[in-house]
Design a protein around this motif. Structure first.
Motif, PDB file in Angstrom:
ATOM      1  N   GLN A  89      50.717  76.808  69.013  1.00  0.00           N
ATOM      2  CA  GLN A  89      50.586  78.006  68.182  1.00  0.00           C
ATOM      3  C   GLN A  89      49.981  77.669  66.823  1.00  0.00           C
ATOM      4  OE1 GLN A  89      54.319  80.096  67.932  1.00  0.00           O
ATOM      5  NE2 GLN A  89      54.424  80.440  70.154  1.00  0.00           N
ATOM      6  N   LYS A  90      50.351  76.505  66.285  1.00  0.00           N
ATOM      7  CA  LYS A  90      49.852  76.103  64.979  1.00  0.00           C
ATOM      8  C   LYS A  90      48.445  75.524  65.026  1.00  0.00           C
ATOM      9  CE  LYS A  90      54.375  75.041  62.928  1.00  0.00           C
ATOM     10  NZ  LYS A  90      55.225  73.975  62.342  1.00  0.00           N
ATOM     11  N   MET A  91      48.107  74.845  66.116  1.00  0.00           N
ATOM     12  CA  MET A  91      46.873  74.057  66.124  1.00  0.00           C
ATOM     13  C   MET A  91      45.750  74.613  66.978  1.00  0.00           C
ATOM     14  SD  MET A  91      48.035  70.119  65.822  1.00  0.00           S
ATOM     15  CE  MET A  91      49.100  69.595  64.467  1.00  0.00           C
ATOM     16  N   ASP A  92      46.078  75.350  68.021  1.00  0.00           N
ATOM     17  CA  ASP A  92      45.035  75.862  68.908  1.00  0.00           C
ATOM     18  C   ASP A  92      44.454  77.134  68.314  1.00  0.00           C
ATOM     19  OD1 ASP A  92      43.368  76.389  71.003  1.00  0.00           O
ATOM     20  OD2 ASP A  92      44.947  76.990  72.403  1.00  0.00           O
ATOM     21  N   ARG A  93      43.529  76.979  67.385  1.00  0.00           N
ATOM     22  CA  ARG A  93      43.025  78.106  66.604  1.00  0.00           C
ATOM     23  C   ARG A  93      42.274  79.138  67.445  1.00  0.00           C
ATOM     24  NH1 ARG A  93      43.180  76.982  61.148  1.00  0.00           N
ATOM     25  NH2 ARG A  93      44.989  75.658  60.776  1.00  0.00           N
ATOM     26  N   ASN A  94      41.525  78.697  68.443  1.00  0.00           N
ATOM     27  CA  ASN A  94      40.756  79.645  69.254  1.00  0.00           C
ATOM     28  C   ASN A  94      41.472  80.016  70.555  1.00  0.00           C
ATOM     29  OD1 ASN A  94      40.480  77.298  70.682  1.00  0.00           O
ATOM     30  ND2 ASN A  94      38.236  77.263  70.665  1.00  0.00           N
ATOM     31  N   HIS A  95      42.695  79.548  70.726  1.00  0.00           N
ATOM     32  CA  HIS A  95      43.556  79.922  71.861  1.00  0.00           C
ATOM     33  C   HIS A  95      42.900  79.656  73.219  1.00  0.00           C
ATOM     34  CE1 HIS A  95      46.055  81.830  68.837  1.00  0.00           C
ATOM     35  NE2 HIS A  95      45.020  82.558  68.430  1.00  0.00           N
ATOM     36  N   ASP A  96      42.235  78.522  73.326  1.00  0.00           N
ATOM     37  CA  ASP A  96      41.609  78.184  74.604  1.00  0.00           C
ATOM     38  C   ASP A  96      42.434  77.178  75.405  1.00  0.00           C
ATOM     39  OD1 ASP A  96      41.236  75.929  73.083  1.00  0.00           O
ATOM     40  OD2 ASP A  96      39.101  75.694  73.544  1.00  0.00           O
ATOM     41  N   GLY A  97      43.615  76.840  74.889  1.00  0.00           N
ATOM     42  CA  GLY A  97      44.483  75.909  75.604  1.00  0.00           C
ATOM     43  C   GLY A  97      44.130  74.454  75.396  1.00  0.00           C
ATOM     44  N   LEU A  98      43.197  74.193  74.495  1.00  0.00           N
ATOM     45  CA  LEU A  98      42.768  72.828  74.191  1.00  0.00           C
ATOM     46  C   LEU A  98      42.743  72.642  72.680  1.00  0.00           C
ATOM     47  CD1 LEU A  98      39.695  72.585  76.599  1.00  0.00           C
ATOM     48  CD2 LEU A  98      41.972  71.619  77.014  1.00  0.00           C
ATOM     49  N   ILE A  99      43.204  71.494  72.221  1.00  0.00           N
ATOM     50  CA  ILE A  99      43.168  71.184  70.798  1.00  0.00           C
ATOM     51  C   ILE A  99      42.113  70.105  70.560  1.00  0.00           C
ATOM     52  CG2 ILE A  99      44.451  70.263  68.829  1.00  0.00           C
ATOM     53  CD1 ILE A  99      46.977  71.396  70.082  1.00  0.00           C
ATOM     54  N   THR A 100      41.134  70.431  69.738  1.00  0.00           N
ATOM     55  CA  THR A 100      40.085  69.475  69.405  1.00  0.00           C
ATOM     56  C   THR A 100      40.517  68.628  68.211  1.00  0.00           C
ATOM     57  OG1 THR A 100      39.001  70.979  67.858  1.00  0.00           O
ATOM     58  CG2 THR A 100      38.343  71.123  70.181  1.00  0.00           C
TER      59      THR A 100
END
Length: 217
Positions: free
Chosen positions: A183-194
């Motif tokens: 919730q905090k890190m996945d800014r574009n809500h694609d299920g992946l954190i870059t």
């Protein structure tokens, strides 16, 4: 995770036999001369890490005393941590941490890999530490952190802590932490954190915590 890894690195240092305070003031207490234990590239390691020559010598002596072959295998690495966490299962977390240190992926941890990892975790810049943490979470090294990878890490941390911690850990606790993380890190809500999302979120939290601390004082 960074605080857990930091603590476990200190555990590893002490188990290797080095009463090593990691401060410049403590460095002056040691008058060390053991040429037979000095690695050929000690001067290079000093340039590449944040450790002084005396600190590297001290770490190397401890490393060689515990590991005469000059390398640490994953089994030895796991054994070190299991002795400090008898109430839990540290093997899975130790496996992930070992792989993070073993940068050439040959299954053996050399002294150079050992001190390079310690230098990043203990004395690296914020960017260096966050970059190391991202790569630690990114288990398959594809440049993204997935929920599955984060869940594996979180479960390994709770297994490390054991069943008798207080307050007690519920079965859903690791998943709750993973969801909060995304919730905090996945800014574009694609299920992946870059790496960019990870860096931005972590640095924002650091600055926010500093701001709150300053306001309280």
């Amino acid at each position: 995770m960074c605080s857990v890894t930091y603590a476990l690195c200190i555990v590893l240092i002490k188990q290797l036999g080095a009463d090593f305070s990691l401060t410049e003031s403590a460095e002056d207490e040691f008058e060390i001369s053991f040429v037979c234990h000095r690695p050929d590239d000690l001067d290079i390691l000093q340039e590449e890490t944040e450790f002084s020559k005396k600190e590297l010598q001290f770490l190397y002596r401890a490393f060689k005393n515990e590991c005469p072959s000059g390398v640490v295998t994953e089994d030895v690495f796991k054994l070190i941590y299991s002795q400090f966490f008898p109430q839990g299962d540290s093997s899975i977390y130790a496996h992930y941490l070992f792989e993070a240190f073993d940068t050439n992926g040959n299954g053996c941890l050399s002294f150079k890999e050992f001190v390079a990892g310690l230098s990043l975790i203990l004395r690296g810049s914020i960017y260096d530490r966050l970059n190391w943490a991202f790569n630690f979470y990114d288990l398959d090294k594809d440049g993204f952190i997935t929920r599955e990878e984060m869940m594996k890490i979180m479960k390994s941390i709770y297994n490390l802590m054991g069943k008798y911690v207080y307050p007690s850990i519920h079965d859903d606790t690791p998943r709750e932490h993973v969801e909060n993380f995304f919730q905090k890190m996945d800014r574009n809500h694609d299920g992946l954190i870059t790496i960019e999302e990870f860096m931005e979120s972590c640095q924002k939290n650091i600055f926010e915590n500093l701001r709150i601390f300053q306001e309280l004082h």
